[in-house]
Design an enzyme around this catalytic site. Structure first.
Site, short mmCIF file in Angstrom:
data_model
loop_
_atom_site.label_atom_id
_atom_site.label_comp_id
_atom_site.label_asym_id
_atom_site.label_seq_id
_atom_site.Cartn_x
_atom_site.Cartn_y
_atom_site.Cartn_z
N LYS A 206 0.73 -1.23 0.00
CA LYS A 206 -0.04 -0.03 -0.01
C LYS A 206 1.00 1.14 0.11
O LYS A 206 0.63 2.27 -0.74
CB LYS A 206 -0.78 -0.09 1.15
CG LYS A 206 -1.91 1.11 1.26
CD LYS A 206 -2.74 1.25 2.56
CE LYS A 206 -3.63 0.05 2.58
NZ LYS A 206 -4.77 0.11 3.73
N ARG A 268 -5.12 -7.88 5.99
CA ARG A 268 -5.48 -9.24 6.10
C ARG A 268 -7.01 -9.35 5.77
O ARG A 268 -7.51 -10.69 5.71
CB ARG A 268 -5.39 -9.68 7.56
CG ARG A 268 -6.08 -8.91 8.48
CD ARG A 268 -5.69 -9.21 10.00
NE ARG A 268 -6.35 -8.24 10.96
CZ ARG A 268 -5.70 -6.97 11.41
NH1 ARG A 268 -4.73 -6.88 10.98
NH2 ARG A 268 -6.37 -6.31 12.39
N GLU A 353 -3.97 -11.76 14.02
CA GLU A 353 -3.71 -10.12 14.13
C GLU A 353 -4.75 -9.64 14.44
O GLU A 353 -4.57 -8.39 14.79
CB GLU A 353 -3.07 -10.07 12.63
CG GLU A 353 -2.52 -8.71 12.72
CD GLU A 353 -1.70 -8.42 11.15
OE1 GLU A 353 -0.43 -8.99 11.09
OE2 GLU A 353 -2.29 -8.02 10.09
N HIS A 384 -2.31 -38.37 10.58
CA HIS A 384 -1.18 -39.11 10.88
C HIS A 384 -0.07 -38.23 11.22
O HIS A 384 1.08 -38.73 11.39
CB HIS A 384 -0.63 -39.81 9.36
CG HIS A 384 -1.78 -40.64 8.94
ND1 HIS A 384 -1.77 -42.00 9.37
CD2 HIS A 384 -2.75 -40.34 8.21
CE1 HIS A 384 -2.81 -42.65 8.83
NE2 HIS A 384 -3.33 -41.93 7.88
#
Length: 541
Positions: A206, A268, A353, A384
């Site tokens: 940004k 995010r 966050e 597993h």
């Protein structure tokens, strides 16, 4: 605003918890044979079975009451109206505007931002079509066959996760790679087998000043210029997702090839902004529109569904229930899809966050546990690996199991095997295996203590028809609004990240101390000073 622990619903939940904390899922299902048909919810193409949670109808009612008393509907509506609910940065929180259809009005400071959003989307679509068709060519006239997204955090995790998830829908004649880590090995590995003349870099920052991103951008610039022997090559091999015209131009990128976004989009939450340019090139503009439609469908469900049938609200409330009343510290997210192998990593940033906060909106200590640790791996790999601890360990770990009814591969038999594990794991975690059942099966007595699985481990099962762009959008939006619900209950700001900033500031201070040719005047703590000195000595400074 009142703290959640001061609400009537919280106090009622504390009393209720004491009554139900020892109740077994075996008992709840025995008492209500239709439980698996009652504790369900649907929306935006997703089906949620939350019946295998340690809740009763009374629990659900009290959790919904908590959401109401904590103002989840009001704060949700304020977000969608464009109010500045990110109070520490005085910003609107409008990732929902990124998928708003034309004609919808969402205003920030009196200005409708939806036309701007669609202007960027149209610019992205035009550029994507030119790259995909071969119209956009590199400096030497060769077609672009490789796209490398350079970013960090949301500018990296979102595009990488989306590409992996939707690779069935991608143009397989092209390569897509993603570089974030400032470790030079990341860039070297991403480019070692590529031809610079056929490679396009998308620089996603940004501010166009992010240390890791711009360090990798400088390395990419050298690689292209050194290979193609011309600074002019930059204009054809780099585009920017940024808002800083001056720095983009300084780098050598034509600002006509800069794709902007806004300060009301957190990193995010940005995978469906211009940060998704690599996604659009990979899957094409039409599939990208389907991705946005999936986001929008979940947005509409979140805004309109009753709280007791609202998928993001329910999953968020269940996280609060286990986090704050049972003391669970983690949530496992297990997608039964190899394509979603990066989905848990994406959710780690989205959730941790956002809700890793220790003070509330009034600046007071929260007085309770907030954001849980999010982790996971795709099934059946995890079975597993770490499922042993979930089944028989001493920690309570609620899990989301995500499955798809239709395979992306042609092998129906393998998909049936995969999905049998979704249902089997949810059943085994809920009901376990008793000593009596083991004895009836003929298990040797000496093995019984070791083979008993206590059960009563909670799960949500999320079923989706098929992993399409629409489904991925709905899934991501589900967790976005799940995070919002949790944060609203805890009365915290889910949209700032000051802790991240502190590490960046300190790193910038240390860099010149590592690079200095003369002995630097170190003024850190004794540990940091000693580590810097050792590093410099081993590096030959």
């Amino acid at each position: 605003m009142a703290r959640p622990i001061d609400t009537a619903a919280w106090r009622a939940l504390q009393s209720h918890y004491e009554k139900v904390k020892g109740v077994e899922l075996r008992q709840l299902f025995a008492e209500d044979p239709r439980r698996g048909e009652t504790f369900i919810a649907e929306g935006a193409g997703l089906y949620l079975d939350f019946s295998k949670n340690r809740i009763t109808a009374e629990t659900l009612g009290l959790l919904v009451q908590l959401a109401q008393e904590c103002g989840v509907p009001e704060r949700r509506d304020a977000m969608f109206r464009g109010e500045k609910i990110n109070i520490t940065e005085q910003r609107a929180v409008l990732h929902v505007a990124l998928r708003a259809p034309k004609g919808v009005q969402i205003k920030v400071d009196g200005r409708d931002v939806v036309p701007e959003v669609h202007g960027v989307l149209e610019k992205m679509a035009g550029f994507s079509d030119r790259v995909r068709s071969g119209e956009w060519k590199g400096h030497t006239g060769q077609r672009i066959r490789n796209v490398i997204n350079v970013g960090i955090g949301g500018s990296y995790l979102g595009p990488e996760m989306a590409y992996d998830a939707l690779r069935t829908f991608t143009d397989r004649s092209m390569n897509f790679r993603f570089v974030a880590n400032v470790d030079g090995a990341a860039f070297a590995e991403a480019t070692h087998d590529l031809n610079a003349a056929e490679t396009l870099f998308i620089l996603s920052s940004k501010t166009f000043t992010t240390l890791e991103t711009m360090t990798n951008a400088a390395t990419a610039r050298r690689w292209v210029v050194d290979t193609l022997k011309s600074d002019a090559a930059i204009a054809k091999h780099f585009v920017a997702v940024s808002t800083n015209d001056a720095e983009v131009r300084k780098f050598g990128i034509d600002t006509a090839n800069m794709f902007g976004f806004w300060d009301w989009v957190g990193g995010r939450y940005s995978m469906d902004s211009a940060i998704g340019l690599s996604t659009m090139i990979a899957i094409g503009p039409q599939n990208y529109r389907e991705l946005l439609a999936g986001f929008r469908a979940m947005d509409e469900h979140f805004c309109s569904a009753p709280l007791a049938k609202n998928l993001p609200v329910l999953t968020g409330l269940l996280t609060v229930w286990y986090n704050n009343f049972f003391g669970a510290q983690t949530v496992g997210v297990m997608p039964y899809s190899d394509n979603l192998r990066r989905f848990p990593a994406y959710l780690q940033q989205l959730q941790m966050e956002s809700n890793g906060k220790h003070v509330d909106l009034d600046g007071r200590k929260v007085g309770m546990q907030t954001g849980p640790v999010i982790w996971g791996e795709p099934g059946t790999d995890g079975q597993h690996s770490f499922y042993q601890l979930i089944h028989q360990g001493t920690k309570l770990i609620p899990c989301d199991l995500i499955g798809f009814c239709h395979a992306l591969s042609p092998s129906k038999e393998q998909h049936d095997l995969l999905m049998s594990n979704v249902f089997a794991q949810a059943e085994a975690l809920a009901f376990g295996k008793t000593p009596q059942e083991l004895k009836a099966e003929g298990s040797p007595d000496f093995q019984t203590p070791f083979r008993v699985c206590e059960g009563n481990r909670p799960t949500n099962v999320i079923l989706v028809d098929r992993l399409t762009p629409h489904a991925l959008g709905a899934l991501v939006a589900l967790y976005e609004h799940n995070v919002f619900t949790q944060g609203t209950i805890w009365n915290i700001d889910s949209f700032d990240q000051w802790g991240v900033e502190l590490g960046k500031v300190l790193a910038k201070r240390i860099i010149p101390e590592l690079e200095s040719q003369s002995e630097p005047d170190l003024r850190h703590d004794s540990s940091t000073n000693a580590l810097i000195k050792r590093y410099r000595r081993l590096r030959g400074h």
